[in-house]
Write a protein that holds these residues in place. Structure first.
Motif, PDB file in Angstrom:
ATOM      1  N   ASP A 176      35.301  51.884  52.519  1.00 38.53           N
ATOM      2  CA  ASP A 176      36.315  50.828  52.522  1.00 38.53           C
ATOM      3  C   ASP A 176      36.600  50.320  51.110  1.00 38.53           C
ATOM      4  N   GLY A 177      35.538  50.130  50.325  1.00 35.55           N
ATOM      5  CA  GLY A 177      35.715  49.642  48.965  1.00 35.55           C
ATOM      6  C   GLY A 177      36.531  50.601  48.114  1.00 35.55           C
ATOM      7  N   ARG A 178      36.269  51.905  48.269  1.00 35.08           N
ATOM      8  CA  ARG A 178      37.015  52.911  47.503  1.00 35.08           C
ATOM      9  C   ARG A 178      38.500  52.909  47.881  1.00 35.08           C
ATOM     10  N   ILE A 179      38.787  52.786  49.165  1.00 30.35           N
ATOM     11  CA  ILE A 179      40.184  52.767  49.612  1.00 30.35           C
ATOM     12  C   ILE A 179      40.901  51.518  49.107  1.00 30.35           C
ATOM     13  N   ILE A 180      40.216  50.376  49.182  1.00 28.85           N
ATOM     14  CA  ILE A 180      40.840  49.115  48.753  1.00 28.85           C
ATOM     15  C   ILE A 180      41.119  49.114  47.256  1.00 28.85           C
ATOM     16  N   PHE A 181      40.135  49.560  46.461  1.00 26.85           N
ATOM     17  CA  PHE A 181      40.276  49.471  45.009  1.00 26.85           C
ATOM     18  C   PHE A 181      41.082  50.623  44.410  1.00 26.85           C
ATOM     19  N   LEU A 182      41.060  51.793  45.029  1.00 27.31           N
ATOM     20  CA  LEU A 182      41.736  52.945  44.449  1.00 27.31           C
ATOM     21  C   LEU A 182      43.086  53.251  45.092  1.00 27.31           C
ATOM     22  N   HIS A 183      43.314  52.790  46.300  1.00 27.60           N
ATOM     23  CA  HIS A 183      44.569  53.098  46.984  1.00 27.60           C
ATOM     24  C   HIS A 183      45.397  51.860  47.293  1.00 27.60           C
ATOM     25  N   LEU A 184      44.730  50.794  47.705  1.00 25.70           N
ATOM     26  CA  LEU A 184      45.462  49.598  48.132  1.00 25.70           C
ATOM     27  C   LEU A 184      45.860  48.728  46.940  1.00 25.70           C
ATOM     28  N   LEU A 185      44.888  48.354  46.140  1.00 24.44           N
ATOM     29  CA  LEU A 185      45.147  47.425  45.033  1.00 24.44           C
ATOM     30  C   LEU A 185      46.133  47.958  44.002  1.00 24.44           C
ATOM     31  N   PRO A 186      46.026  49.224  43.534  1.00 24.33           N
ATOM     32  CA  PRO A 186      47.003  49.704  42.532  1.00 24.33           C
ATOM     33  C   PRO A 186      48.443  49.660  43.020  1.00 24.33           C
ATOM     34  N   ASN A 187      48.663  49.870  44.306  1.00 21.04           N
ATOM     35  CA  ASN A 187      50.021  49.860  44.834  1.00 21.04           C
ATOM     36  C   ASN A 187      50.574  48.446  45.022  1.00 21.04           C
ATOM     37  N   LEU A 188      49.721  47.455  44.853  1.00 22.74           N
ATOM     38  CA  LEU A 188      50.159  46.063  44.950  1.00 22.74           C
ATOM     39  C   LEU A 188      50.286  45.407  43.580  1.00 22.74           C
ATOM     40  N   SER A 189      50.029  46.160  42.515  1.00 21.45           N
ATOM     41  CA  SER A 189      49.977  45.572  41.173  1.00 21.45           C
ATOM     42  C   SER A 189      51.309  44.948  40.764  1.00 21.45           C
ATOM     43  N   SER A 190      52.420  45.602  41.094  1.00 25.47           N
ATOM     44  CA  SER A 190      53.721  45.052  40.697  1.00 25.47           C
ATOM     45  C   SER A 190      53.990  43.730  41.405  1.00 25.47           C
ATOM     46  N   VAL A 191      53.645  43.642  42.686  1.00 23.07           N
ATOM     47  CA  VAL A 191      53.820  42.394  43.433  1.00 23.07           C
ATOM     48  C   VAL A 191      52.959  41.291  42.838  1.00 23.07           C
ATOM     49  N   VAL A 192      51.734  41.647  42.469  1.00 26.10           N
ATOM     50  CA  VAL A 192      50.804  40.672  41.895  1.00 26.10           C
ATOM     51  C   VAL A 192      51.329  40.158  40.558  1.00 26.10           C
ATOM     52  N   LEU A 193      51.816  41.043  39.702  1.00 28.38           N
ATOM     53  CA  LEU A 193      52.314  40.635  38.388  1.00 28.38           C
ATOM     54  C   LEU A 193      53.490  39.670  38.504  1.00 28.38           C
ATOM     55  N   VAL A 194      54.438  40.016  39.349  1.00 26.69           N
ATOM     56  CA  VAL A 194      55.634  39.181  39.495  1.00 26.69           C
ATOM     57  C   VAL A 194      55.264  37.817  40.070  1.00 26.69           C
TER      58      VAL A 194
END
Length: 275
Positions: A176-194
């Protein structure tokens, strides 16, 4: 880099505008300004002059020095608050989307309860428990903004969690940790920045409002909202401290808001397609 700056003029301007204010706050002690705490009673309520470029306040303190150091107080409070809310709310939103079920329902109902309170009322309630200080204001703003990040990240996280590559990662036994940090979080980076940039803009106004009410940084700590509150009592005699503190709040909030809009326009693929 030059080509990128030419293509994204608004983002470049916003980044430079915000960076200058942040650098001004970071290097405030090295700028050779007067001591923001030094009181020179014979120089009380002076207008802008060669010695005090923005004048002095009711205690003879240099307004420019207090505004520059007030930037430090405001930025430290707001960055701490938004960082904590991003860590707490973002984590809860992603975990709720990933695990779903009862965990998702419980977390979202708690966020709904926090959403039910007006922002300032909830912040004032938190500070009433903790006592007025800059750190209490930071924690109050963090609690207020936690459900915003949770709701914001949960939506796109649900879409990503239902994607084929996430299901494939689960099928091959990825943790679960690998999926969250390597697949989920990077794809949300633009939303987080804005959203971080936009909430920093709003946090500047909330922090200034709390300081104005005497619930944020306490005297004699330089604070933009506190300067505005103190200066309002002497508007007819010397409006300069209140006017310049108000402009400082305006520029800081405007800079982060402009940066958030520019990041959204640059990172949103739908807007690129329209362009």
């Amino acid at each position: 880099m030059i080509a990128f700056m030419r293509r994204n003029k608004l983002l470049t301007f916003a980044a430079i505008f915000v960076s200058l204010q942040v650098l001004l706050a970071i290097f405030a002690p090295l700028l050779g300004l007067q001591d923001p705490y030094q009181q020179v009673m014979v120089q009380r309520m002076k207008g802008p002059n060669p010695t005090n470029w923005l004048g002095t306040d009711q205690l003879g303190r240099d307004v420019l020095a207090r505004i520059v150091h007030g930037y430090r107080t405001s930025l430290l409070t707001c960055v701490t608050a938004v960082g904590l809310s991003l860590l707490a709310g973002g984590s809860l939103g992603m975990l709720a989307a990933y695990y779903g079920g009862w965990f998702d329902r419980i977390i979202m109902r708690i966020m709904d309860v926090l959403f039910a309170f007006p922002i300032m009322l909830l912040a004032i309630g938190v500070i009433a428990v903790l006592g007025p200080s800059a750190w209490s204001a930071a924690l109050a703003i963090a609690i207020v903004y936690t459900p915003i990040f949770a709701r914001l990240l949960r939506g796109p996280a649900l879409v990503i969690c239902a994607s084929e590559y996430v299901n494939g990662a689960k099928a091959i036994g990825a943790s679960d940790g690998r999926i969250i940090f390597l697949h989920l979080l990077p794809n949300l980076s633009s939303v987080v920045l804005v959203q971080t940039s936009l909430l920093l803009s709003a946090a500047v106004l909330v922090e200034a409002s709390l300081s104005f009410l005497g619930l944020g940084a306490q005297p004699p700590t330089p604070s933009l909202g506190l300067m505005l509150s103190e200066g309002r009592n002497f508007l007819l005699l010397s409006p300069w401290p209140a006017v310049f503190a108000g402009f400082a709040i305006l520029f800081l909030s405007f800079g982060f808001n402009l940066l958030g809009d520019a990041l959204r326009d640059t990172l949103d693929p739908r807007l690129k397609a329209v362009a």
